[in-house]
Design a protein around this motif. Structure first.
Motif, short mmCIF file in Angstrom:
data_model
loop_
_atom_site.label_atom_id
_atom_site.label_comp_id
_atom_site.label_asym_id
_atom_site.label_seq_id
_atom_site.Cartn_x
_atom_site.Cartn_y
_atom_site.Cartn_z
N ALA A 230 0.79 -1.11 0.00
CA ALA A 230 0.21 0.04 0.08
C ALA A 230 0.88 1.19 -0.08
CB ALA A 230 -0.87 -0.01 1.37
N GLN A 231 1.86 1.27 0.73
CA GLN A 231 2.93 2.24 0.81
C GLN A 231 3.71 2.54 -0.64
OE1 GLN A 231 5.45 1.20 4.06
NE2 GLN A 231 3.74 1.86 5.47
N ALA A 232 3.85 1.49 -1.21
CA ALA A 232 4.82 1.55 -2.33
C ALA A 232 3.81 2.21 -3.49
CB ALA A 232 5.14 0.16 -2.77
N GLU A 233 2.49 2.09 -3.32
CA GLU A 233 1.47 2.64 -4.47
C GLU A 233 1.78 4.30 -4.39
OE1 GLU A 233 0.02 -0.57 -6.26
OE2 GLU A 233 -0.30 1.32 -6.61
N ARG A 234 2.13 4.75 -3.13
CA ARG A 234 2.37 6.21 -3.09
C ARG A 234 3.60 6.50 -3.32
NH1 ARG A 234 -0.34 4.84 1.71
NH2 ARG A 234 1.40 5.17 2.92
N THR A 235 4.89 5.62 -3.30
CA THR A 235 6.16 6.09 -3.47
C THR A 235 6.65 6.37 -4.74
OG1 THR A 235 6.38 4.73 -1.41
CG2 THR A 235 8.44 5.36 -2.50
N SER A 236 7.36 7.36 -4.96
CA SER A 236 7.85 7.61 -6.49
C SER A 236 9.11 6.61 -6.54
CB SER A 236 8.17 9.06 -6.28
OG SER A 236 8.94 9.43 -7.63
N PRO A 237 9.69 6.11 -7.58
CA PRO A 237 10.41 5.18 -7.89
C PRO A 237 12.01 6.02 -7.82
CG PRO A 237 9.10 5.08 -9.63
CD PRO A 237 8.43 6.34 -8.92
N LEU B 97 17.74 1.29 -30.70
CA LEU B 97 16.81 1.87 -31.40
C LEU B 97 15.62 2.08 -30.42
CD1 LEU B 97 16.68 -0.28 -34.68
CD2 LEU B 97 17.75 2.00 -34.26
N HIS B 98 15.08 1.33 -29.43
CA HIS B 98 13.91 1.56 -29.25
C HIS B 98 14.24 1.71 -27.25
CE1 HIS B 98 11.80 0.99 -32.72
NE2 HIS B 98 12.36 0.17 -33.12
N VAL B 99 14.53 0.89 -26.83
CA VAL B 99 14.64 0.96 -25.31
C VAL B 99 15.48 1.99 -24.79
CG1 VAL B 99 15.17 -0.37 -23.33
CG2 VAL B 99 14.38 -1.46 -25.34
N ALA B 100 16.35 2.51 -25.37
CA ALA B 100 17.52 3.64 -24.89
C ALA B 100 16.64 4.89 -24.83
CB ALA B 100 18.66 3.76 -25.69
N PRO B 101 15.70 5.06 -26.04
CA PRO B 101 14.64 6.32 -25.83
C PRO B 101 13.93 6.09 -24.61
CG PRO B 101 15.04 5.67 -28.20
CD PRO B 101 15.63 4.53 -27.17
N ALA B 102 13.19 4.93 -24.50
CA ALA B 102 12.34 4.89 -23.43
C ALA B 102 12.94 5.07 -22.14
CB ALA B 102 11.82 3.28 -23.61
N MET B 103 14.24 4.50 -21.99
CA MET B 103 14.86 4.77 -20.61
C MET B 103 15.37 6.17 -20.24
SD MET B 103 16.11 3.16 -17.96
CE MET B 103 17.68 2.19 -17.29
N CYS B 104 15.56 6.98 -21.50
CA CYS B 104 15.51 8.33 -21.15
C CYS B 104 14.35 9.11 -20.65
CB CYS B 104 16.01 8.93 -22.50
SG CYS B 104 17.76 8.34 -23.01
N SER B 105 13.19 8.58 -21.38
CA SER B 105 11.86 9.26 -21.06
C SER B 105 11.75 8.92 -19.59
CB SER B 105 10.82 8.74 -21.98
OG SER B 105 11.15 8.98 -23.24
N TYR B 106 12.10 7.75 -19.07
CA TYR B 106 11.89 7.08 -17.89
C TYR B 106 12.81 7.93 -16.71
CZ TYR B 106 12.11 3.83 -13.86
OH TYR B 106 12.13 3.14 -12.63
N LEU B 107 13.84 8.38 -17.23
CA LEU B 107 14.77 9.05 -16.10
C LEU B 107 14.34 10.60 -16.00
CD1 LEU B 107 18.35 7.46 -17.04
CD2 LEU B 107 16.82 7.10 -15.08
N VAL B 108 13.65 10.89 -17.23
CA VAL B 108 13.15 12.23 -17.15
C VAL B 108 12.13 12.61 -16.12
CG1 VAL B 108 12.22 14.19 -18.35
CG2 VAL B 108 14.41 13.04 -19.34
N GLN B 109 11.38 11.49 -16.30
CA GLN B 109 10.01 11.46 -15.58
C GLN B 109 10.30 11.19 -13.98
OE1 GLN B 109 6.98 8.60 -17.27
NE2 GLN B 109 5.65 9.31 -15.70
N TYR B 110 11.50 10.57 -13.80
CA TYR B 110 11.70 10.03 -12.36
C TYR B 110 12.99 10.60 -11.85
CZ TYR B 110 7.53 7.46 -13.02
OH TYR B 110 6.27 6.89 -13.60
N PRO B 111 13.38 11.50 -11.65
CA PRO B 111 14.77 12.19 -11.37
C PRO B 111 15.36 11.40 -10.30
CG PRO B 111 13.08 14.00 -10.86
CD PRO B 111 12.25 12.60 -11.74
#
Length: 266
Positions: A51-58, A73-87
């Motif tokens: 329940a706590q993890a649902e509220r916890t930011s990565p 080609l595809h995972v690296a751009p997704a990883m970049c977006s992920y890191l921008v979203q979760y600093p």
């Protein structure tokens, strides 16, 4: 404590502790009751953490592995977006075409293409890709275009062992599989190298659709025998089994589900 234990024994109608003047030990009933009680308490604690993890930011270190070309080609751009979203996350992307042991190598998740055989992993389907036979227009101008899988035997072929380790290419028609044995003129474990040779007129090669997509759209490669293609291969994000999924893995899986990783039309 003595009063509480006595009250519990009275409630259960069973003796949990064996008391002497020198020691106190568990009875058989007490041992079984303690084991089950501990499991229940662990479940309660895990439910609270979930329940706590649902509220916890990565946060923390997130290690992801993926096939070399698909990762680039595809995972690296997704990883970049992920890191921008979760600093608060420190990301590591490991690219390679061998199957890594996630637990032993300390990897949080992996992107894998194809049918999975490791039942100890949890898998989420995030896409699919065709296997396509391609050749350049220059090569096809010099050689007769194959109309059946059997006609491939008379052509120059390029074998990418990362996709098909043995010199046999699978084809399907009407739900039945046909395997065509080839005598490749060029063998490589690199899809980039196989496609590069095909682009230079080196012959036919069997690759994954996402690998050839850009060249096909540009007209530099032509797809052959699409009606004989084998079924599309699934693309998964996999991670070790666990009753409590970390927020950082869950967040990446959610992101991957939004990616355009379906390569079933060119």
């Amino acid at each position: 404590v003595t009063r509480l234990v006595a009250s519990l024994e009275e409630h259960l109608g069973a003796r949990l502790l064996q008391r002497t003047t020198r020691s106190v030990t568990l009875t058989d009933a007490g041992s079984r009751f303690l084991l089950r009680a501990r499991r229940i308490l662990q479940d309660v604690a895990e439910a609270e953490r979930a329940a706590q993890a649902e509220r916890t930011s990565p946060t923390g270190r997130f290690v992801l592995t993926a096939p070399s070309m698909f990762g680039r080609l595809h995972v690296a751009p997704a990883m970049c977006s992920y890191l921008v979203q979760y600093p608060e996350v420190q990301g590591e992307l490991v690219l390679g075409d061998r199957v890594s042991s996630l637990v032993e190598e300390g990897i949080d998740a992996a992107v894998r293409i194809g049918v999975l055989h490791d039942s100890s992993l949890v898998a989420r389907t995030v896409g699919a890709t065709r296997r396509v036979l391609v050749a350049s227009p220059a090569y096809l101008a010099k050689r007769k275009r194959p109309r059946t899988p059997a006609a491939i035997a008379s052509h120059d072929t390029i074998l990418c062992t990362a996709l098909t380790p043995s010199p046999e290419w699978p084809f399907f028609r009407g739900g039945e599989e046909t395997r065509v044995t080839i005598a490749p003129r060029f063998v490589t474990n690199s899809a980039d190298a196989a496609l590069g040779h095909a682009l230079r007129g080196g012959g036919l090669t069997l690759v994954l659709a996402y690998q050839a997509a850009e060249a096909v759209r540009a007209g530099a490669l032509k797809v052959l025998l699409p009606e004989h293609e084998p079924p599309a291969l699934p693309i998964h994000v996999v991670y070790p089994t666990g009753r409590l999924l970390s927020a950082k893995v869950r967040a990446f899986v959610d992101l991957a589900l939004t990616c355009d990783w379906r390569f079933t039309s060119l």
